[in-house]
Design a protein around this motif. Structure first.
Motif, PDB file in Angstrom:
ATOM      1  N   ALA A 199       0.801  -1.244  -0.095  1.00 46.13           N
ATOM      2  CA  ALA A 199      -0.145  -0.032  -0.044  1.00 46.13           C
ATOM      3  C   ALA A 199       0.793   1.288   0.121  1.00 46.13           C
ATOM      4  O   ALA A 199       0.504   2.329  -0.640  1.00 46.13           O
ATOM      5  N   ASN A 200       1.837   1.119   0.705  1.00 47.39           N
ATOM      6  CA  ASN A 200       2.686   2.273   0.858  1.00 47.39           C
ATOM      7  C   ASN A 200       3.683   2.824  -0.820  1.00 47.39           C
ATOM      8  O   ASN A 200       3.803   3.785  -0.984  1.00 47.39           O
ATOM      9  N   GLN A 201       3.687   1.427  -1.327  1.00 42.05           N
ATOM     10  CA  GLN A 201       4.308   1.571  -2.492  1.00 42.05           C
ATOM     11  C   GLN A 201       3.316   2.315  -3.458  1.00 42.05           C
ATOM     12  O   GLN A 201       3.780   3.243  -4.409  1.00 42.05           O
ATOM     13  N   LEU A 202       2.157   1.963  -3.419  1.00 40.20           N
ATOM     14  CA  LEU A 202       1.074   2.361  -4.325  1.00 40.20           C
ATOM     15  C   LEU A 202       0.847   4.161  -3.893  1.00 40.20           C
ATOM     16  O   LEU A 202       0.976   4.856  -4.744  1.00 40.20           O
ATOM     17  N   TYR A 203       1.061   4.183  -2.675  1.00 42.54           N
ATOM     18  CA  TYR A 203       1.000   5.726  -2.093  1.00 42.54           C
ATOM     19  C   TYR A 203       2.139   6.785  -2.702  1.00 42.54           C
ATOM     20  O   TYR A 203       1.786   7.633  -3.289  1.00 42.54           O
ATOM     21  N   GLU A 204       3.321   5.998  -2.605  1.00 43.06           N
ATOM     22  CA  GLU A 204       4.629   6.719  -2.983  1.00 43.06           C
ATOM     23  C   GLU A 204       4.539   6.955  -4.664  1.00 43.06           C
ATOM     24  O   GLU A 204       5.034   7.868  -5.060  1.00 43.06           O
ATOM     25  N   GLN A 205       3.887   6.233  -5.377  1.00 45.12           N
ATOM     26  CA  GLN A 205       3.719   6.241  -6.838  1.00 45.12           C
ATOM     27  C   GLN A 205       2.699   6.983  -7.025  1.00 45.12           C
ATOM     28  O   GLN A 205       2.611   7.462  -8.129  1.00 45.12           O
ATOM     29  N   GLY A 206       2.018   7.506  -6.269  1.00 44.73           N
ATOM     30  CA  GLY A 206       0.778   8.547  -6.630  1.00 44.73           C
ATOM     31  C   GLY A 206      -0.221   7.674  -7.017  1.00 44.73           C
ATOM     32  O   GLY A 206      -1.523   8.406  -7.470  1.00 44.73           O
ATOM     33  N   LYS A 207      -0.403   6.459  -6.617  1.00 46.23           N
ATOM     34  CA  LYS A 207      -1.665   5.664  -6.974  1.00 46.23           C
ATOM     35  C   LYS A 207      -2.661   5.720  -5.779  1.00 46.23           C
ATOM     36  O   LYS A 207      -2.734   4.593  -5.063  1.00 46.23           O
ATOM     37  N   TYR A 208      -3.038   6.839  -5.670  1.00 45.03           N
ATOM     38  CA  TYR A 208      -3.903   6.826  -4.087  1.00 45.03           C
ATOM     39  C   TYR A 208      -4.921   6.219  -4.115  1.00 45.03           C
ATOM     40  O   TYR A 208      -5.392   5.660  -2.956  1.00 45.03           O
ATOM     41  N   GLN A 209      -5.830   6.043  -5.069  1.00 44.66           N
ATOM     42  CA  GLN A 209      -6.959   5.486  -5.058  1.00 44.66           C
ATOM     43  C   GLN A 209      -6.862   3.646  -4.685  1.00 44.66           C
ATOM     44  O   GLN A 209      -7.438   3.066  -4.057  1.00 44.66           O
ATOM     45  N   GLU A 210      -5.473   3.144  -5.518  1.00 44.18           N
ATOM     46  CA  GLU A 210      -5.198   1.883  -5.296  1.00 44.18           C
ATOM     47  C   GLU A 210      -4.753   1.654  -4.068  1.00 44.18           C
ATOM     48  O   GLU A 210      -4.989   0.485  -3.230  1.00 44.18           O
ATOM     49  N   ALA A 211      -4.035   2.623  -3.469  1.00 42.43           N
ATOM     50  CA  ALA A 211      -3.462   2.602  -1.955  1.00 42.43           C
ATOM     51  C   ALA A 211      -4.560   2.500  -0.972  1.00 42.43           C
ATOM     52  O   ALA A 211      -4.749   1.728   0.159  1.00 42.43           O
ATOM     53  N   ILE A 212      -5.681   3.439  -1.172  1.00 43.93           N
ATOM     54  CA  ILE A 212      -6.857   3.393  -0.373  1.00 43.93           C
ATOM     55  C   ILE A 212      -7.498   1.995  -0.211  1.00 43.93           C
ATOM     56  O   ILE A 212      -7.781   1.285   0.998  1.00 43.93           O
ATOM     57  N   GLN A 213      -7.623   1.501  -1.504  1.00 46.26           N
ATOM     58  CA  GLN A 213      -8.211   0.061  -1.655  1.00 46.26           C
ATOM     59  C   GLN A 213      -7.340  -1.030  -0.631  1.00 46.26           C
ATOM     60  O   GLN A 213      -7.956  -1.879  -0.015  1.00 46.26           O
ATOM     61  N   ALA A 214      -5.989  -0.797  -0.991  1.00 41.95           N
ATOM     62  CA  ALA A 214      -5.109  -1.716  -0.307  1.00 41.95           C
ATOM     63  C   ALA A 214      -5.326  -1.623   1.355  1.00 41.95           C
ATOM     64  O   ALA A 214      -5.387  -2.524   1.997  1.00 41.95           O
ATOM     65  N   TYR A 215      -5.239  -0.405   1.767  1.00 46.36           N
ATOM     66  CA  TYR A 215      -5.508  -0.051   3.227  1.00 46.36           C
ATOM     67  C   TYR A 215      -6.692  -0.512   3.846  1.00 46.36           C
ATOM     68  O   TYR A 215      -6.909  -1.035   4.868  1.00 46.36           O
ATOM     69  N   THR A 216      -7.673  -0.146   3.023  1.00 46.91           N
ATOM     70  CA  THR A 216      -9.262  -0.822   3.537  1.00 46.91           C
ATOM     71  C   THR A 216      -9.304  -2.354   3.624  1.00 46.91           C
ATOM     72  O   THR A 216      -9.768  -2.684   4.365  1.00 46.91           O
ATOM     73  N   ASP A 217      -8.654  -3.222   2.622  1.00 47.94           N
ATOM     74  CA  ASP A 217      -8.610  -4.403   2.541  1.00 47.94           C
ATOM     75  C   ASP A 217      -7.884  -4.894   3.691  1.00 47.94           C
ATOM     76  O   ASP A 217      -8.202  -5.931   4.442  1.00 47.94           O
ATOM     77  N   LEU A 218      -6.542  -4.424   4.043  1.00 50.20           N
ATOM     78  CA  LEU A 218      -5.913  -4.633   5.360  1.00 50.20           C
ATOM     79  C   LEU A 218      -6.768  -4.602   6.763  1.00 50.20           C
ATOM     80  O   LEU A 218      -6.801  -5.209   7.511  1.00 50.20           O
ATOM     81  N   ALA A 219      -7.384  -3.199   6.781  1.00 51.50           N
ATOM     82  CA  ALA A 219      -8.329  -3.014   7.851  1.00 51.50           C
ATOM     83  C   ALA A 219      -9.352  -3.845   7.954  1.00 51.50           C
ATOM     84  O   ALA A 219      -9.702  -4.602   9.199  1.00 51.50           O
ATOM     85  N   ALA A 220     -10.210  -4.233   6.937  1.00 53.96           N
ATOM     86  CA  ALA A 220     -11.263  -5.145   6.897  1.00 53.96           C
ATOM     87  C   ALA A 220     -10.787  -6.428   7.316  1.00 53.96           C
ATOM     88  O   ALA A 220     -11.534  -7.179   8.068  1.00 53.96           O
ATOM     89  N   ARG A 221      -9.536  -6.948   7.119  1.00 58.24           N
ATOM     90  CA  ARG A 221      -9.208  -8.380   7.086  1.00 58.24           C
ATOM     91  C   ARG A 221      -8.354  -8.439   8.456  1.00 58.24           C
ATOM     92  O   ARG A 221      -8.732  -9.514   9.093  1.00 58.24           O
ATOM     93  N   TYR A 222      -7.672  -7.703   8.782  1.00 59.23           N
ATOM     94  CA  TYR A 222      -6.904  -7.722  10.083  1.00 59.23           C
ATOM     95  C   TYR A 222      -7.064  -6.902  11.390  1.00 59.23           C
ATOM     96  O   TYR A 222      -6.969  -7.065  12.476  1.00 59.23           O
ATOM     97  N   ALA A 223      -7.391  -5.443  11.070  1.00 57.70           N
ATOM     98  CA  ALA A 223      -7.383  -4.470  12.091  1.00 57.70           C
ATOM     99  C   ALA A 223      -8.358  -3.409  11.867  1.00 57.70           C
ATOM    100  O   ALA A 223      -8.249  -2.579  11.156  1.00 57.70           O
ATOM    101  N   PRO A 224      -9.755  -3.663  12.006  1.00 57.97           N
ATOM    102  CA  PRO A 224     -10.877  -2.764  11.382  1.00 57.97           C
ATOM    103  C   PRO A 224     -10.759  -1.669  12.470  1.00 57.97           C
ATOM    104  O   PRO A 224     -11.349  -0.569  11.867  1.00 57.97           O
ATOM    105  N   GLU A 225     -10.385  -1.637  13.432  1.00 55.20           N
ATOM    106  CA  GLU A 225     -10.076  -0.512  14.774  1.00 55.20           C
ATOM    107  C   GLU A 225      -8.752   0.260  14.530  1.00 55.20           C
ATOM    108  O   GLU A 225      -8.728   1.155  15.092  1.00 55.20           O
ATOM    109  N   SER A 226      -7.867  -0.262  13.413  1.00 55.03           N
ATOM    110  CA  SER A 226      -6.525   0.300  13.603  1.00 55.03           C
ATOM    111  C   SER A 226      -6.629   1.795  13.118  1.00 55.03           C
ATOM    112  O   SER A 226      -7.174   2.263  12.019  1.00 55.03           O
ATOM    113  N   SER A 227      -6.153   2.543  13.972  1.00 58.07           N
ATOM    114  CA  SER A 227      -6.315   4.147  13.836  1.00 58.07           C
ATOM    115  C   SER A 227      -5.105   4.538  12.626  1.00 58.07           C
ATOM    116  O   SER A 227      -5.251   5.268  11.948  1.00 58.07           O
ATOM    117  N   GLU A 228      -4.053   3.475  12.765  1.00 61.47           N
ATOM    118  CA  GLU A 228      -2.950   3.910  11.699  1.00 61.47           C
ATOM    119  C   GLU A 228      -3.351   3.738  10.275  1.00 61.47           C
ATOM    120  O   GLU A 228      -3.057   4.573   9.260  1.00 61.47           O
TER     121      GLU A 228
END
Length: 275
Positions: free
Chosen positions: A35-64
């Motif tokens: 997700a960080n690589q996507l963010y650094e590449q300016g692929k922000y929408q894809e990064a959001i999707q990656a962060y969302t998948d991580l939160a939904a699967r592993y840590a839905p309450e993750s502030s980070e």
């Protein structure tokens, strides 16, 4: 306005530490790195999707993770969405995370020209991190913008009041204007009527003069006829008189002749020959 680049890195470090605590090091680490690589590449929408998948699967309450999603929305200019994610970070046990969330919320509010709210968010950041130079800088900038905004609003309010007063005056003057226009129209109609009457009087006067002239002419002709009539009658009577005189003369002559014949014949008298 400044954005704190160290906030993102600190959030990632906290995310990794949290991963170690729960024993999800490899899946979360790999997902965060991607997700960080996507963010650094300016692929922000894809990064959001990656962060969302991580939160939904592993840590839905993750502030980070919510914080990182907020950064991705912010980079796209979607400040409302970014603020929603940053607000999911508030309430964390770590006050530093809350302070950084308020800082980012203040940035989003600043971009939306909500300067009063931005000032409050920066002040909350400085309550926890009083030495944060970026927060101090942005706070002063937000205060200046807030002052300019208030002045502009005051100016707009004054302009609006002036416009309303002008409209009110125009509405009050409108009947007077209408009355004046009606008076002008009536005056014009009166002048036109007077001119029409004058023209009619002039025409009537001309007609009367023509009639008087015609009448005078007829009277003159009649007078001339009267003057000429006696002369005609005189000539006519003279002829009749002449005929009557002639007739009388003939009758007298006949009578005279009869008298002559009745007289006795005298000697030595020569009798005129009877013609």
């Amino acid at each position: 306005m400044r954005t704190n680049q160290n906030l993102f890195r600190a959030a990632l470090a906290l995310l990794i530490a949290s991963s170690l605590h729960y024993g999800f090091l490899n899946p979360i680490r790999d997902g965060v790195l991607k997700a960080n690589q996507l963010y650094e590449q300016g692929k922000y929408q894809e990064a959001i999707q990656a962060y969302t998948d991580l939160a939904a699967r592993y840590a839905p309450e993750s502030s980070e993770l919510h914080y990182n999603m907020g950064n991705a929305w912010y980079r796209q200019g979607k400040y409302e969405e970014a603020m929603t994610e940053y607000q999911q970070t508030l309430g964390a046990e770590d006050e530093t995370i809350n302070a950084r969330a308020n800082y980012s919320i203040g940035n989003a509010q600043f971009q939306m020209e909500k300067y009063q709210e931005a000032v409050q968010s920066y002040e909350k950041t400085l309550e926890v991190l009083p030495d944060d130079e970026d927060a101090k800088h942005n706070l002063e900038l937000a205060k200046r913008k807030l002052e300019e905004q208030q002045q502009q609003q005051q100016q707009n309010q004054e302009n609006q009041e002036q416009n309303e007063d002008q409209e009110k005056q125009d509405q009050e003057q409108e009947p007077q204007k209408g009355d004046q226009e009606q008076k002008d129209q009536e005056k014009q109609e009166q002048q036109e009527q007077q001119q029409e009457n004058q023209d009619q009087d002039q025409q009537d006067q001309q007609n009367q003069e023509q009639q008087d002239e015609q009448s005078d002419k007829q009277d003159q002709e009649a007078q001339n006829d009267q003057q000429q009539s006696p002369q005609k009658d005189e000539k006519k009577l003279t002829k009749e008189q002449a005929e009557q005189l002639l007739k009388n003369f003939e009758e007298d002559e006949k009578d005279r002749r009869k008298q002559i014949k009745r007289q006795p014949v005298q000697a030595n008298i020569v009798i005129e020959k009877d013609w």
